[in-house]
Design a protein around this motif. Structure first.
Motif, PDB file in Angstrom:
ATOM      1  N   MET A   1      43.300  21.991  41.794  1.00  0.00           N
ATOM      2  CA  MET A   1      42.512  22.247  40.600  1.00  0.00           C
ATOM      3  C   MET A   1      42.272  23.764  40.455  1.00  0.00           C
ATOM      4  SD  MET A   1      38.824  20.670  39.662  1.00  0.00           S
ATOM      5  CE  MET A   1      37.693  21.624  38.717  1.00  0.00           C
ATOM      6  N   ILE A   2      42.443  24.266  39.242  1.00  0.00           N
ATOM      7  CA  ILE A   2      42.238  25.684  38.982  1.00  0.00           C
ATOM      8  C   ILE A   2      40.869  25.885  38.352  1.00  0.00           C
ATOM      9  CG2 ILE A   2      43.062  27.668  37.652  1.00  0.00           C
ATOM     10  CD1 ILE A   2      45.890  26.431  37.919  1.00  0.00           C
ATOM     11  N   GLU A   3      40.121  26.823  38.905  1.00  0.00           N
ATOM     12  CA  GLU A   3      38.774  27.121  38.413  1.00  0.00           C
ATOM     13  C   GLU A   3      38.727  28.554  37.918  1.00  0.00           C
ATOM     14  OE1 GLU A   3      36.148  26.370  41.691  1.00  0.00           O
ATOM     15  OE2 GLU A   3      36.401  24.188  41.576  1.00  0.00           O
ATOM     16  N   PHE A   4      38.085  28.755  36.762  1.00  0.00           N
ATOM     17  CA  PHE A   4      37.914  30.076  36.173  1.00  0.00           C
ATOM     18  C   PHE A   4      36.475  30.521  36.348  1.00  0.00           C
ATOM     19  CE2 PHE A   4      41.479  28.145  34.022  1.00  0.00           C
ATOM     20  CZ  PHE A   4      42.381  29.191  33.871  1.00  0.00           C
ATOM     21  N   SER A   5      36.276  31.778  36.713  1.00  0.00           N
ATOM     22  CA  SER A   5      34.914  32.295  36.828  1.00  0.00           C
ATOM     23  C   SER A   5      34.922  33.803  36.619  1.00  0.00           C
ATOM     24  CB  SER A   5      34.312  31.963  38.198  1.00  0.00           C
ATOM     25  OG  SER A   5      35.070  32.559  39.225  1.00  0.00           O
ATOM     26  N   PHE A   6      33.787  34.313  36.163  1.00  0.00           N
ATOM     27  CA  PHE A   6      33.653  35.753  35.982  1.00  0.00           C
ATOM     28  C   PHE A   6      33.188  36.371  37.288  1.00  0.00           C
ATOM     29  CE2 PHE A   6      33.610  34.274  31.626  1.00  0.00           C
ATOM     30  CZ  PHE A   6      34.498  35.169  31.046  1.00  0.00           C
ATOM     31  N   LEU A   7      33.880  37.414  37.692  1.00  0.00           N
ATOM     32  CA  LEU A   7      33.630  38.080  38.974  1.00  0.00           C
ATOM     33  C   LEU A   7      32.812  39.341  38.731  1.00  0.00           C
ATOM     34  CD1 LEU A   7      34.421  38.023  42.012  1.00  0.00           C
ATOM     35  CD2 LEU A   7      36.417  39.386  41.398  1.00  0.00           C
ATOM     36  N   LYS A   8      31.724  39.489  39.478  1.00  0.00           N
ATOM     37  CA  LYS A   8      30.898  40.698  39.356  1.00  0.00           C
ATOM     38  C   LYS A   8      30.926  41.530  40.624  1.00  0.00           C
ATOM     39  CE  LYS A   8      27.699  38.917  35.895  1.00  0.00           C
ATOM     40  NZ  LYS A   8      26.307  38.626  35.572  1.00  0.00           N
ATOM     41  N   THR A   9      30.851  40.875  41.757  1.00  0.00           N
ATOM     42  CA  THR A   9      30.811  41.608  43.027  1.00  0.00           C
ATOM     43  C   THR A   9      31.861  41.027  43.979  1.00  0.00           C
ATOM     44  OG1 THR A   9      29.035  40.150  43.762  1.00  0.00           O
ATOM     45  CG2 THR A   9      28.396  42.295  42.856  1.00  0.00           C
ATOM     46  N   PRO A  10      33.074  41.540  43.938  1.00  0.00           N
ATOM     47  CA  PRO A  10      34.128  40.994  44.803  1.00  0.00           C
ATOM     48  C   PRO A  10      33.866  41.275  46.272  1.00  0.00           C
ATOM     49  CG  PRO A  10      34.877  43.003  43.724  1.00  0.00           C
ATOM     50  CD  PRO A  10      33.534  42.676  43.130  1.00  0.00           C
TER      51      PRO A  10
END
Length: 137
Positions: A1-10
């Motif tokens: 399953m592919i999940e999309f998320s916004f990254l702020k602090t890698p």
């Protein structure tokens, strides 16, 4: 399953994987490039989106604002093993939706293939052949 998320602090694993994606896309060829530059790119973007499968980042894209009211979508790339599944188009759609939710109009999508810029209407394929293009409405 592919999940999309916004990254702020890698974290460090994210930074290493994003550096690899940039290099796979041919944007960074020099091994001397500092991978920690990624943290600055993420922080300096209006929004930075990643797609993950089993916790590993397989695609990324970002929007950058050069004026207060609008932004460009830039640096969209998908791991070659996952291309052809529509992930790049989903990333662009998610970035546009985020910009609209933030009240920012998007002007265009910026990318280059090697050193030769390509211009196509929205709906282009493949992702690497994309545009700087103006919004008409």
């Amino acid at each position: 399953m592919i999940e999309f998320s916004f990254l702020k602090t890698p974290n460090r694993i994210d930074i290493d994987r994003l550096t690899e994606l940039y290099r796979q896309a041919g944007w960074w060829a020099d091994e001397a490039d500092n991978p920690s530059l990624i943290a600055g790119i993420v922080a300096g973007s209006h929004c930075f989106l990643v797609a993950r499968q089993a916790k590993s980042i397989i695609a990324m894209g970002r929007a950058i604002s050069d004026r207060i009211s609008d932004a460009y979508i830039q640096d969209v790339t998908v791991d070659p093993a996952f291309r052809g599944q529509g992930i790049g188009s989903q990333m662009v759609a998610a970035l546009v939706a985020r910009l609209e939710a933030d009240g920012i109009g998007w002007i265009g999508l910026i990318a280059e293939r090697k050193t030769h810029p390509f211009y196509r209407p929205l709906g282009f394929s493949p992702m690497a052949d994309s545009v700087p293009m103006l919004k008409t409405s």
